[in-house]
Motif scaffolding. Structure first.
Motif, PDB file in Angstrom:
ATOM      1  N   UNK A 138       0.821  -1.212   0.000  1.00 42.13           N
ATOM      2  CA  UNK A 138       0.000   0.000   0.000  1.00 42.13           C
ATOM      3  C   UNK A 138       0.857   1.265   0.000  1.00 42.13           C
ATOM      4  N   UNK A 139       1.947   1.221   0.799  1.00 38.80           N
ATOM      5  CA  UNK A 139       2.810   2.404   0.851  1.00 38.80           C
ATOM      6  C   UNK A 139       3.458   2.666  -0.517  1.00 38.80           C
ATOM      7  N   UNK A 140       3.868   1.603  -1.144  1.00 38.54           N
ATOM      8  CA  UNK A 140       4.485   1.759  -2.465  1.00 38.54           C
ATOM      9  C   UNK A 140       3.458   2.292  -3.480  1.00 38.54           C
ATOM     10  N   UNK A 141       2.219   1.787  -3.407  1.00 40.71           N
ATOM     11  CA  UNK A 141       1.191   2.239  -4.337  1.00 40.71           C
ATOM     12  C   UNK A 141       0.841   3.716  -4.112  1.00 40.71           C
ATOM     13  N   UNK A 142       0.739   4.122  -2.838  1.00 40.16           N
ATOM     14  CA  UNK A 142       0.448   5.529  -2.544  1.00 40.16           C
ATOM     15  C   UNK A 142       1.565   6.444  -3.061  1.00 40.16           C
TER      16      UNK A 142
END
Length: 464
Positions: free
Chosen positions: A338-342
């Motif tokens: 999720x952090x990478x996608x954000x």
């Protein structure tokens, strides 16, 4: 009496014939005197004719020369040095002193009124054509007496009294009420002659030249004022196109009363327009600077996000390996994803914002180009419109001046509406023939005229 007795004794036939001739001439002369009324000149001569009869003895003793010289002296005192010309009418009286019996013989057959003909000569009975043009009345009287003496072989020179009964006419032409031929009288001036012709030309019935003059003069004043403003505007537009800082006074406005005010107004307008134009350019330049700064900031932010994304990707890959080995929970792996996608989403937003900022910079550049082009095009269009309006006003001003000229030419009544008296003047020209051909003389209204003069009256306009 002694001479007549001797003559009759020695030559009775000739004496009888001479007596018959004298009786015949005396009878015909008396009939002519009774048939026609005597003129004032003849009446004035009657006392002179009776004087020698009352003083016959003294008159017989005197010579006839003083009586013969009296007529030229009298004519000279009456007419002076006036030279006769064609169409002059003369009143001629001829008398002959008879020293034998102390009487005066009137030559009624020759006496009368005569006109100098087109050839410059008089046509007299017994004499024929006698040159008169260019001569004085005294010269003509002397010539008549000499011709009669020569024609009839007279011992005594007949006395001929010649006076001008009517001078040859003068002529008025041009801007007078009634042009044409008018009789001449002594001491006649140009102003008096114009008054004989009814004065200067006035408006005909139903025409309002004075009103036309006032209207044309008002239109000319409005056109002249508008022309001054247009010239000042044209000067300002030329200066704006050339990026000049000051306005120079154009030569066309040097004689205009409010030229300084017009140029000051145009200079103030040029300054305000230039300031607004420069403010718009500065605003666009500031906008481009701000957008450039934003693009640079977004670029640095994008670099930072890329480093973070690399770290997030490493952490995600490690979490994935640990999760496959059972060393990490799936929740930790999901959190790393999720952090990478954000972060990837934020990077896309940063790139979009950078592209938008670059687009705004291009738009600001285009706005600056359009502003400069519009400035130049607007100045050029305004200058073209101003030139067209100046040309139109020039035609209107010319038309107004022509209308004023026509109004003044048609009626002198329009002159009184010009208080400065600078727009129109009356010009008087005399065409005179002094014997060496006609010549034109420009004179004023108090100039003295001569018989036979032609006076041309014209309204000269001095429009500025």
């Amino acid at each position: 009496m002694g001479i007549r007795m001797v003559f009759s004794r020695r030559f009775p036939t000739l004496a009888m014939a001479a007596g018959t001739m004298v009786l015949s001439l005396t009878t015909s002369a008396g009939a002519q005197s009774a048939a026609q009324p005597q003129s004032p000149a003849s009446q004035s001569q009657a006392p002179q004719a009776q004087a020698p009869q009352a003083q016959a003895p003294q008159a017989q003793a005197k010579s006839a020369k003083p009586a013969q010289a009296a007529a030229p002296a009298t004519a000279k005192s009456q007419e002076g040095s006036y030279r006769l010309g064609v169409m002059d009418k003369l009143r001629i009286r001829v008398a002959e002193w008879q020293p034998a019996d102390g009487s005066i013989r009137n030559w009624d057959a020759v006496s009368g009124d005569y006109t100098v003909g087109p050839s410059g000569s008089l046509s007299l009975p017994f004499i024929g054509d006698l040159d008169a043009a260019g001569k004085t009345t005294a010269d003509v009287g002397k010539a008549i007496g000499e011709k009669l003496q020569s024609e009839f072989a007279l011992r005594n020179l007949p006395s001929a009294s010649v006076e001008v009964a009517e001078f040859r006419p003068l002529f008025l032409a041009g801007d007078v009420e009634k042009p044409g031929e008018y009789p001449y009288s002594p001491n006649l001036t140009v102003l008096k002659a114009v008054s004989l012709a009814g004065g200067l030309k006035r408006a005909d019935a139903g025409q309002r030249f004075a009103r036309d003059f006032i209207r044309a003069r008002g239109d000319a004043q409005v056109s002249g004022s508008e022309r001054g403003r247009l010239i000042a505007r044209r000067t300002r537009l030329i200066a704006e196109i050339a990026n000049a800082k000051e306005l120079a006074m154009p030569p066309e406005l040097k004689d205009v009363a409010n030229a300084k005010e017009l140029m000051a107004s145009e200079a103030s307008l040029m300054k305000s327009r230039r300031e607004r134009y420069e403010l718009q350019l500065k605003a666009l330049a500031d906008l481009k600077t701000l957008l450039d700064t934003e693009v640079q900031s977004l670029g640095r932010k994008s670099v930072t996000q890329q480093r973070q994304l690399a770290l997030y990707n490493d952490d995600r890959d490690r979490m994935a390996k640990l999760s496959e080995q059972g060393l990490a929970t799936s929740s930790r792996r999901l959190s790393a994803e999720e952090r990478a996608a954000d972060l990837e989403s934020n990077m896309l937003d940063t790139d979009t914002a950078s592209l938008r900022a670059r687009q705004d910079i291009n738009k600001a550049n285009q706005d600056e180009i359009n502003l400069r082009n519009d400035w130049d095009a607007q100045r050029a269009q305004e200058l073209q419109d101003t030139e067209a309006q100046l040309e139109k006003l020039g035609l209107e001003l010319s038309t107004s001046r022509e209308l004023m000229s026509e109004a003044l030419a048609q009626s002198a009544e329009a002159l009184k509406f010009d208080p400065s008296n600078k727009d129109a003047t009356i010009k008087y020209v005399i065409v005179r023939d002094a014997g060496d051909g006609p010549k034109q003389l420009t004179v004023d209204e108090n100039a003295m005229l001569r018989p036979g003069d032609v006076i041309k009256v014209s309204s000269d306009l001095l429009m500025q």
